[in-house]
Design an enzyme around this catalytic site. Structure first.
Site, PDB file in Angstrom:
ATOM      1  CG  HIS A 263      -1.928  -0.743   1.045  1.00  0.00           C
ATOM      2  ND1 HIS A 263      -2.312  -1.262  -0.364  1.00  0.00           N
ATOM      3  CD2 HIS A 263      -2.082  -2.421   2.166  1.00  0.00           C
ATOM      4  CE1 HIS A 263      -3.566  -2.208   0.435  1.00  0.00           C
ATOM      5  NE2 HIS A 263      -3.302  -3.033   1.953  1.00  0.00           N
ATOM      6  CG  ASP A 314      -4.672  -6.012  -0.638  1.00  0.00           C
ATOM      7  OD1 ASP A 314      -5.232  -7.019   0.832  1.00  0.00           O
ATOM      8  OD2 ASP A 314      -4.796  -4.951  -0.150  1.00  0.00           O
TER       9      ASP A 314
HETATM   10 ZN   LIG Z   1      -3.850  -7.211   2.767  1.00  0.00          ZN
END
Ligand SMILES: [Zn+2]
Length: 433
Positions: A263, A314
């Site tokens: 991220h 993800d």
């Molecule tokens: Zn994750």
């Protein structure tokens, strides 16, 4: 996953060294490319239509989150209410049901052109934290699921020890989180030591986040960590540790080229310099970050500072490699008001960042695994696109053929295991019943 002894493919066009070339023949022996020739006739080789790319790497996955797709939008909510739904789901999984779900999720990934997945795995134990007879039963289920779906896997076995962080310190694990914990750092390392590499599988490690790991130790080898996905993580870290999560990793000697920060959405200029100068890979998950309202991270700044950019799906609100790459560039355009922040070649580089998973792959060249993705150029979506810009027009629906280890796993847009959608529907319905 098996490899093919000898295979010869002929590509209408192939992605070689950052551009496409026509009439390319690729030969492989035991799953490894042994020759690449351009400007040759097809002969009796297996024909691959459109543009053939190296297999894509899905650098960040939580396979079970796939069962949440299309089920979390009714009441709005936040990242944290989404997480509550995810915890309810996790309580329903055991090694058998997780195998059945993950096999199909990984098959969906192969259909999208992914030939390797980094599975960030923290659902280790039975509800309440009770050990299974084999304490690695859940991780083993994922490795077997990947093998049976025809995808390579790096199992990023994850250390998860605390229930969260606030200004007073680390919180005890909540009931759903007991499954994630090995009690302490040594307990985690000891369990992971019993897992071993296989031809299709590598074992890597992950620290869940600075929220879930109270003491950070440098760990050798491939290490992934969620980093600054939410402002709340930064605020808690600042309040308790007096620094940002990135600075905390730096203080503990945890930044280096074998580390991937997942991220990196809310990072400061100081953080960007720390990550970039250490060569930490930044794994962006743009469709997840959009779905969870995380924000848009500074991908271009990180890349310019020295961080290779990787991509992951993800939580699998979307499993589409090409859309993920495009979403990275679209996020940049929306954030900055300018186009062309990443060139098509750079986007393909982001899609083929197998190094973040410990694999020497991601190129069509002698010595690399024979992992190939043929993307059609004659679909309603891609018709008229310049081959070198296909990454900005194609979707998973345009993935025609996927070869993993010299063996065709997806042909004519169909996985060898049959109707993945129908089977996924059955497994997910059963989980929520
Ligand atoms: Zn994750």
């Amino acid at each position: 996953m098996s490899t093919s002894p000898v295979s010869t493919f002929w590509c209408e066009r192939a992605w070689l060294n950052g551009r496409t070339l026509p009439n390319v023949q690729v030969r492989s022996v035991d799953g490894v490319i042994t020759s690449v020739l351009s400007d040759v006739p097809p002969g009796d080789a297996q024909r691959l239509a459109g543009v053939v790319f190296p297999g894509f790497a899905n650098v960040h996955s939580h396979a079970f989150h796939r069962a949440l797709r299309g089920r979390t939008h009714a009441d709005g909510g936040t990242f944290w209410t989404w997480r509550d739904a995810m915890y309810r789901l996790s309580a329903r999984l055991d090694p058998d049901s997780y195998y059945r779900l993950a096999r199909l999720v990984y098959a969906e990934m192969v259909l999208a052109g992914f030939t390797c997945v980094g599975e960030f795995h923290y659902l280790h134990h039975a509800p309440g934290g009770t050990r299974y007879a084999d304490p690695n039963a859940m991780g083993t289920a994922l490795i077997e699921a990947a093998r049976d779906a025809g995808i390579r896997i790096t199992l990023l076995d994850t250390c998860y020890l605390a229930g969260g962080l606030d200004s007073t310190g680390y919180l005890p694990l909540s009931e759903p989180q007991l499954r994630f914990s090995d009690g302490d750092f040594d307990g985690w390392l000891t369990r992971v030591a019993d897992l071993s590499d296989q031809p299709h599988a590598r074992i890597g490690k992950a620290l869940h986040s600075v929220r879930a790991v109270p003491e950070l130790w440098a760990v050798p080898g491939i290490v992934h960590i969620h980093l600054s996905e939410q402002p709340a993580e930064n605020e808690a870290c600042q309040a308790f540790h007096g620094c940002s999560p990135t600075e905390l990793l730096a203080r503990n000697g945890l930044l280096g080229p074998s580390v991937t920060a997942v991220h990196a959405t809310h990072v400061s200029e100081v953080d960007i310099r720390l990550l970039g100068s250490a060569g930490v890979t930044a794994c962006f998950c743009p469709t997840t970050e959009a779905d969870l309202a995380d924000g848009i991270g500074p991908a271009r700044e990180l890349a310019d500072a020295g961080s290779p950019i990787a991509l992951g799906t993800d939580q699998h609100a979307v499993v589409d490699a090409l859309v993920e790459a495009r979403a990275l560039e679209h996020g940049e355009r929306l954030r900055t008001g300018s186009r062309g922040r990443f060139t098509p070649t750079e986007l393909v580089d982001c899609l083929t960042r197998h190094s973040a998973l410990g694999w020497d792959a991601g190129r069509i060249a002698v010595g690399a695994p024979a992992d190939l993705v043929a993307v059609r150029t004659d679909s309603p979506r891609t018709a008229g696109s310049l081959p070198d810009q296909l990454v900005l027009s194609a979707t998973a629906s345009d993935v025609d053929t996927v070869v993993v280890g010299g063996r065709v796993v997806v042909r004519d847009g169909r996985h060898e295991m049959g109707s993945v959608g129908a089977a996924l529907s059955d497994v997910i319905e059963e989980l929520w019943r």
